[in-house]
Design a protein around this motif. Structure first.
Motif, PDB file in Angstrom:
ATOM      1  N   ALA A  87       0.860  -1.193   0.139  1.00 60.50           N
ATOM      2  CA  ALA A  87      -0.119  -0.107  -0.037  1.00 60.50           C
ATOM      3  C   ALA A  87       0.914   1.375  -0.080  1.00 60.50           C
ATOM      4  O   ALA A  87       0.375   2.187   0.699  1.00 60.50           O
ATOM      5  CB  ALA A  87      -1.054  -0.004   1.258  1.00 60.50           C
ATOM      6  N   ILE A  88       1.838   1.174  -0.866  1.00 64.15           N
ATOM      7  CA  ILE A  88       2.620   2.529  -0.837  1.00 64.15           C
ATOM      8  C   ILE A  88       1.788   3.504  -1.799  1.00 64.15           C
ATOM      9  O   ILE A  88       1.496   3.208  -3.037  1.00 64.15           O
ATOM     10  CB  ILE A  88       3.886   2.271  -1.463  1.00 64.15           C
ATOM     11  N   GLU A  89       1.773   4.617  -1.298  1.00 62.76           N
ATOM     12  CA  GLU A  89       1.007   5.537  -2.092  1.00 62.76           C
ATOM     13  C   GLU A  89       1.280   5.858  -3.197  1.00 62.76           C
ATOM     14  O   GLU A  89       0.425   6.174  -4.169  1.00 62.76           O
ATOM     15  CB  GLU A  89       1.007   7.001  -1.221  1.00 62.76           C
ATOM     16  N   ASN A  90       2.662   6.043  -3.668  1.00 63.91           N
ATOM     17  CA  ASN A  90       3.223   6.196  -5.137  1.00 63.91           C
ATOM     18  C   ASN A  90       2.676   5.404  -6.025  1.00 63.91           C
ATOM     19  O   ASN A  90       3.167   5.456  -7.251  1.00 63.91           O
ATOM     20  CB  ASN A  90       4.599   6.681  -4.848  1.00 63.91           C
ATOM     21  N   TYR A  91       2.492   4.161  -5.545  1.00 68.05           N
ATOM     22  CA  TYR A  91       1.934   2.886  -6.500  1.00 68.05           C
ATOM     23  C   TYR A  91       0.463   3.147  -6.802  1.00 68.05           C
ATOM     24  O   TYR A  91       0.003   1.927  -7.314  1.00 68.05           O
ATOM     25  CB  TYR A  91       2.387   1.629  -5.964  1.00 68.05           C
ATOM     26  N   GLY A  92      -0.261   3.986  -6.294  1.00 69.36           N
ATOM     27  CA  GLY A  92      -1.459   4.020  -6.496  1.00 69.36           C
ATOM     28  C   GLY A  92      -1.920   4.531  -8.041  1.00 69.36           C
ATOM     29  O   GLY A  92      -0.727   4.538  -8.682  1.00 69.36           O
ATOM     30  N   TYR A  93      -3.165   4.701  -8.511  1.00 62.62           N
ATOM     31  CA  TYR A  93      -3.450   5.501  -9.612  1.00 62.62           C
ATOM     32  C   TYR A  93      -4.082   6.646  -9.450  1.00 62.62           C
ATOM     33  O   TYR A  93      -4.804   7.011  -8.585  1.00 62.62           O
ATOM     34  CB  TYR A  93      -4.345   4.485 -10.312  1.00 62.62           C
ATOM     35  N   ASN A  94      -3.849   7.725 -10.645  1.00 60.94           N
ATOM     36  CA  ASN A  94      -4.405   8.663 -10.536  1.00 60.94           C
ATOM     37  C   ASN A  94      -5.240   8.707 -11.910  1.00 60.94           C
ATOM     38  O   ASN A  94      -5.197   7.801 -12.661  1.00 60.94           O
ATOM     39  CB  ASN A  94      -3.582   9.890 -10.618  1.00 60.94           C
ATOM     40  N   LEU A  95      -5.673   9.807 -12.372  1.00 64.38           N
ATOM     41  CA  LEU A  95      -6.610   9.741 -13.691  1.00 64.38           C
ATOM     42  C   LEU A  95      -5.662  10.438 -14.887  1.00 64.38           C
ATOM     43  O   LEU A  95      -5.124  11.460 -14.684  1.00 64.38           O
ATOM     44  CB  LEU A  95      -7.724  10.732 -13.396  1.00 64.38           C
TER      45      LEU A  95
END
Length: 204
Positions: free
Chosen positions: A151-159
């Motif tokens: 759950a590393i924030e920088n490995y999330g998705y944006n749009l």
């Protein structure tokens, strides 16, 4: 002589350590993490549960109030295996964004932002969850968790920013940009940027 029996009934309360949920709502804004050029946009529900653009949501340096038909959302924190909302990270919450009675926003890489039946708000979020969102407490930014094991924030998705300030166009999930000022976030009820939560200075 009578023997007195004192029966002590011990009541054991079985409960898990549940952090009380935090919730807030507002019209949904989608915006670029850029103070001069946020390209803030409204959203609405399209066909097949897709969520599509509904025009510009700013003028000059002002974020506009909700228009008729603009999608509203409610963010609620949900317990998770990494203890966001608890001890894991004081700056970041994790939870779901509900957009009507039973639907929540979901975003995966390469797919359009959409709404689908919400998971349970009482079950712990685990690896691979497709409905979980991060929320930065310091500003309005929300982005999709993305399934990362740690759950590393920088490995999330944006749009993807391509279709911002258009009408009836989808917004696809993409990996976080190398340049954070290009990331496209969701905001509920307001738009503010950076660790200081500053308001945009422009629009287009």
């Amino acid at each position: 002589s009578k023997m007195k029996f004192s029966i002590i009934s011990a009541l054991f309360t079985i409960s898990s350590a549940v952090v009380s949920a935090y919730s807030f709502d507002g019209v949904i804004y989608v915006y670029v993490n850029s103070m001069p050029h946020p390209r803030t946009s409204f959203l609405k529900l399209g066909s097949d549960n897709q969520v599509v653009t509904d025009g510009a949501a700013c003028k000059d340096n002002q974020t506009l109030p909700a228009i008729d038909g603009a999608l509203h959302g409610t963010f609620t924190t949900v317990n998770n295996q990494w203890d966001f909302n608890g001890k894991h990270d004081n700056e970041i919450w994790m939870g779901y964004i509900k957009v009507n009675d039973n639907d929540c926003l979901t975003l995966t890489e390469g797919s359009a932002l959409s709404a689908a039946t919400c998971p349970s708000f009482t079950e712990e979020i685990k690896v691979g969850n497709k409905f979980a969102w991060f929320k930065d407490k310091r500003n309005s930014a929300m982005w999709a968790y993305g399934g990362d094991a740690n759950a590393i924030e920088n490995y999330g998705y944006n749009l993807d920013a391509t279709n911002l300030q258009t009408t009836d166009q989808t917004l696809n999930g993409i990996a976080m940009n190398t340049d954070a000022l290009q990331n496209v976030f969701i905001g509920l009820g307001y738009v503010s940027l950076g660790h200081g939560g500053k308001r945009p200075t422009g629009c287009e």
